[in-house]
Design a protein around this motif. Structure first.
Motif, mmCIF file in Angstrom:
data_model
loop_
_atom_site.group_PDB
_atom_site.id
_atom_site.type_symbol
_atom_site.label_atom_id
_atom_site.label_comp_id
_atom_site.label_asym_id
_atom_site.label_seq_id
_atom_site.Cartn_x
_atom_site.Cartn_y
_atom_site.Cartn_z
ATOM 1 N N ARG A 45 3.392 4.443 -13.279
ATOM 2 C CA ARG A 45 2.036 3.913 -13.814
ATOM 3 C C ARG A 45 1.489 2.622 -12.880
ATOM 4 O O ARG A 45 0.320 2.537 -12.559
ATOM 5 N N ALA A 46 2.576 1.522 -12.844
ATOM 6 C CA ALA A 46 2.023 0.419 -11.868
ATOM 7 C C ALA A 46 1.670 0.615 -10.776
ATOM 8 O O ALA A 46 0.783 0.267 -10.009
ATOM 9 N N ASN A 47 2.561 1.680 -9.799
ATOM 10 C CA ASN A 47 2.274 2.245 -8.703
ATOM 11 C C ASN A 47 0.968 2.807 -8.469
ATOM 12 O O ASN A 47 0.007 2.477 -7.599
ATOM 13 N N ILE A 48 0.440 3.660 -9.510
ATOM 14 C CA ILE A 48 -0.803 4.175 -9.217
ATOM 15 C C ILE A 48 -1.903 3.105 -9.373
ATOM 16 O O ILE A 48 -2.768 3.080 -8.831
ATOM 17 N N VAL A 49 -1.599 2.236 -10.334
ATOM 18 C CA VAL A 49 -2.726 1.425 -10.570
ATOM 19 C C VAL A 49 -2.810 0.426 -9.313
ATOM 20 O O VAL A 49 -4.177 -0.080 -8.944
ATOM 21 N N THR A 50 -1.779 -0.066 -8.903
ATOM 22 C CA THR A 50 -1.793 -0.756 -7.572
ATOM 23 C C THR A 50 -2.520 -0.250 -6.375
ATOM 24 O O THR A 50 -3.442 -0.908 -5.535
ATOM 25 N N GLN A 51 -2.298 1.204 -6.259
ATOM 26 C CA GLN A 51 -2.643 1.759 -5.124
ATOM 27 C C GLN A 51 -4.205 2.074 -5.233
ATOM 28 O O GLN A 51 -5.174 1.859 -4.367
ATOM 29 N N VAL A 52 -4.825 2.131 -6.550
ATOM 30 C CA VAL A 52 -6.248 2.215 -6.742
ATOM 31 C C VAL A 52 -6.904 0.984 -6.367
ATOM 32 O O VAL A 52 -8.016 1.165 -5.722
ATOM 33 N N ARG A 53 -6.321 -0.008 -6.719
ATOM 34 C CA ARG A 53 -6.824 -1.440 -6.511
ATOM 35 C C ARG A 53 -6.764 -1.653 -4.727
ATOM 36 O O ARG A 53 -7.817 -2.243 -4.524
ATOM 37 N N ALA A 54 -5.714 -1.306 -4.294
ATOM 38 C CA ALA A 54 -5.585 -1.488 -2.943
ATOM 39 C C ALA A 54 -6.776 -0.700 -1.973
ATOM 40 O O ALA A 54 -7.355 -1.440 -1.137
ATOM 41 N N LEU A 55 -7.190 0.253 -2.603
ATOM 42 C CA LEU A 55 -8.263 1.102 -1.977
ATOM 43 C C LEU A 55 -9.350 0.483 -1.829
ATOM 44 O O LEU A 55 -10.015 0.182 -0.404
ATOM 45 N N SER A 56 -10.055 -0.151 -2.716
ATOM 46 C CA SER A 56 -11.215 -0.882 -2.793
ATOM 47 C C SER A 56 -10.819 -2.306 -2.197
ATOM 48 O O SER A 56 -12.016 -2.797 -1.317
ATOM 49 N N ALA A 57 -9.752 -2.786 -2.348
ATOM 50 C CA ALA A 57 -9.601 -4.428 -1.967
ATOM 51 C C ALA A 57 -9.467 -4.395 -0.467
ATOM 52 O O ALA A 57 -9.651 -5.321 0.049
ATOM 53 N N ARG A 58 -8.959 -3.184 0.059
ATOM 54 C CA ARG A 58 -8.510 -3.345 1.444
ATOM 55 C C ARG A 58 -9.527 -2.645 2.499
ATOM 56 O O ARG A 58 -9.391 -2.721 3.511
ATOM 57 N N LYS B 132 -19.294 2.010 -0.983
ATOM 58 C CA LYS B 132 -19.815 2.976 -1.525
ATOM 59 C C LYS B 132 -19.482 3.101 -3.169
ATOM 60 O O LYS B 132 -20.136 3.719 -3.926
ATOM 61 N N VAL B 133 -18.312 2.410 -3.381
ATOM 62 C CA VAL B 133 -18.246 2.398 -5.097
ATOM 63 C C VAL B 133 -19.274 1.476 -5.571
ATOM 64 O O VAL B 133 -19.632 1.785 -6.733
ATOM 65 N N HIS B 134 -19.611 0.217 -5.147
ATOM 66 C CA HIS B 134 -20.706 -0.473 -5.421
ATOM 67 C C HIS B 134 -21.939 0.212 -5.448
ATOM 68 O O HIS B 134 -22.884 0.064 -6.304
ATOM 69 N N GLU B 135 -22.255 1.261 -4.678
ATOM 70 C CA GLU B 135 -23.566 1.985 -4.424
ATOM 71 C C GLU B 135 -23.489 2.964 -5.792
ATOM 72 O O GLU B 135 -24.610 3.571 -5.927
ATOM 73 N N GLY B 136 -22.392 3.397 -6.252
ATOM 74 C CA GLY B 136 -22.163 4.372 -7.094
ATOM 75 C C GLY B 136 -22.331 5.609 -6.615
ATOM 76 O O GLY B 136 -22.285 6.771 -7.343
ATOM 77 N N THR B 137 -21.880 5.885 -5.260
ATOM 78 C CA THR B 137 -21.813 7.074 -4.643
ATOM 79 C C THR B 137 -20.154 7.762 -4.427
ATOM 80 O O THR B 137 -20.149 8.943 -3.993
ATOM 81 N N LEU B 138 -19.413 6.758 -4.927
ATOM 82 C CA LEU B 138 -18.005 7.043 -4.805
ATOM 83 C C LEU B 138 -17.107 6.338 -6.153
ATOM 84 O O LEU B 138 -17.657 5.209 -6.521
ATOM 85 N N ARG B 139 -16.437 7.099 -6.455
ATOM 86 C CA ARG B 139 -15.401 6.660 -7.595
ATOM 87 C C ARG B 139 -14.079 6.768 -7.026
ATOM 88 O O ARG B 139 -13.623 7.651 -6.464
ATOM 89 N N VAL B 140 -13.202 5.627 -7.472
ATOM 90 C CA VAL B 140 -11.923 5.778 -7.376
ATOM 91 C C VAL B 140 -10.953 5.477 -8.825
ATOM 92 O O VAL B 140 -11.142 4.779 -9.517
ATOM 93 N N VAL B 141 -10.215 6.556 -8.932
ATOM 94 C CA VAL B 141 -9.470 6.780 -10.166
ATOM 95 C C VAL B 141 -8.195 7.009 -9.800
ATOM 96 O O VAL B 141 -7.610 7.388 -8.831
ATOM 97 N N GLY B 142 -7.229 6.687 -10.966
ATOM 98 C CA GLY B 142 -5.858 6.728 -10.914
ATOM 99 C C GLY B 142 -5.412 7.975 -11.902
ATOM 100 O O GLY B 142 -6.011 8.006 -12.827
ATOM 101 N N ALA B 143 -4.488 8.801 -11.623
ATOM 102 C CA ALA B 143 -4.051 10.094 -12.341
ATOM 103 C C ALA B 143 -2.616 10.222 -12.237
ATOM 104 O O ALA B 143 -2.142 9.962 -11.291
ATOM 105 N N ARG B 144 -1.931 10.772 -13.400
ATOM 106 C CA ARG B 144 -0.672 10.989 -13.367
ATOM 107 C C ARG B 144 -0.241 12.501 -13.762
ATOM 108 O O ARG B 144 -0.975 12.985 -14.647
ATOM 109 N N TYR B 145 0.485 13.035 -12.888
ATOM 110 C CA TYR B 145 0.878 14.435 -13.282
ATOM 111 C C TYR B 145 2.121 14.612 -13.991
ATOM 112 O O TYR B 145 3.334 13.934 -13.661
ATOM 113 N N ASP B 146 1.860 15.490 -15.009
ATOM 114 C CA ASP B 146 3.304 15.588 -15.612
ATOM 115 C C ASP B 146 4.064 16.859 -15.250
ATOM 116 O O ASP B 146 3.461 18.102 -15.477
ATOM 117 N N LEU B 147 5.148 16.799 -14.694
ATOM 118 C CA LEU B 147 5.935 17.925 -14.038
ATOM 119 C C LEU B 147 6.568 18.948 -15.402
ATOM 120 O O LEU B 147 6.457 20.287 -14.876
#
Length: 239
Positions: free
Chosen positions: A195-208, A215-230
């Motif tokens: 879970r920590a890694n998902i959150v970290t990588q989501v933040r990294a996409l916009s921060a870097r 695009k996120v600021h314009e509202g034309t793109l959204r970045v989300v984190g998700a977890r898949y239950d095997l």
């Protein structure tokens, strides 16, 4: 900031796509770029609609009512002239986590980026930016999953003080700064780190990435984190 426009990326990165279209055979009628852009069903125009499309598909998958949309040879012929994926995935390379399957999507729907540990490094970030700029994709999903082997290997290396063999060490080194701070939290250490890694990588996409952040600021793109239950196949969003 210097921005490389799409006509340059088309010339350098999509040449192989044109060759593939020829290889499909002369019997296929070449579709127009507009027709190939995206399927006529379920038009998707906003990030919210893109996310809903994926979550609805996952519900079909887990209920055993998957549609397996546009996955045939005719669809491949249509897409040979161009693609317009509505969502981008940043997922783990784990063989059990195939986005088109668990989201019940088809050819041309998703621009997949998969590497062990779903790590956003420079190469993967460039791939994501390309899809955002070239195709106007509306959504980026960072998809982690339970019992991740890359996370487990990182925890083992931290606990034993050992080194992972070969280039696996590169993965461990990238995940160590994410995993180490959560090892003392209550609960399962692997799950906490996933879970920590998902959150970290989501933040990294916009921060870097200025491209993604704009695009996120314009509202034309959204970045989300998700977890898949095997165990049950369900995808849940991670805050």
């Amino acid at each position: 900031m210097i921005v490389v426009r799409s006509h340059l990326s088309r010339r350098s990165l999509l040449t192989a796509g044109g060759a593939a279209a020829v290889a499909l055979g002369a019997t296929a009628v070449a579709p127009s770029a507009a027709t190939a852009a995206k399927p006529a069903d379920d038009p998707i125009g906003t990030p919210a609609e893109a996310l809903r499309q994926l979550l609805d598909g996952n519900r079909r998958f887990t209920s055993g009512h998957g549609r397996h949309p546009h996955q045939g040879l005719t669809d491949l012929h249509r897409l040979a002239a161009g693609q317009h994926p509505f969502a981008i995935t940043v997922g783990c390379a784990d063989s059990r986590v195939a986005p088109e399957v668990l989201f019940d999507q088809g050819l041309g729907d998703l621009f997949d980026n998969r590497v062990a540990g779903n790590i956003v490094d420079d190469l993967l970030l460039g791939s994501v930016e390309f899809a955002v700029e070239e195709f106007g994709s509306l959504l980026i999903v960072v998809l982690g999953h339970e019992r991740c082997g890359a996370i487990t290997a990182t925890i083992d290396a931290i606990h034993t003080g050992g080194a992972a063999p070969g280039h696996i060490g590169t993965i461990v080194d990238a995940l160590r700064p994410v995993v180490e701070p959560v090892l003392d939290r209550p609960g399962d250490p692997v799950e906490n780190a996933v879970r920590a890694n998902i959150v970290t990588q989501v933040r990294a996409l916009s921060a870097r990435s200025t491209i993604i952040a704009e695009k996120v600021h314009e509202g034309t793109l959204r970045v989300v984190g998700a977890r898949y239950d095997l165990d049950n196949g369900r995808v849940s969003l991670v805050a």
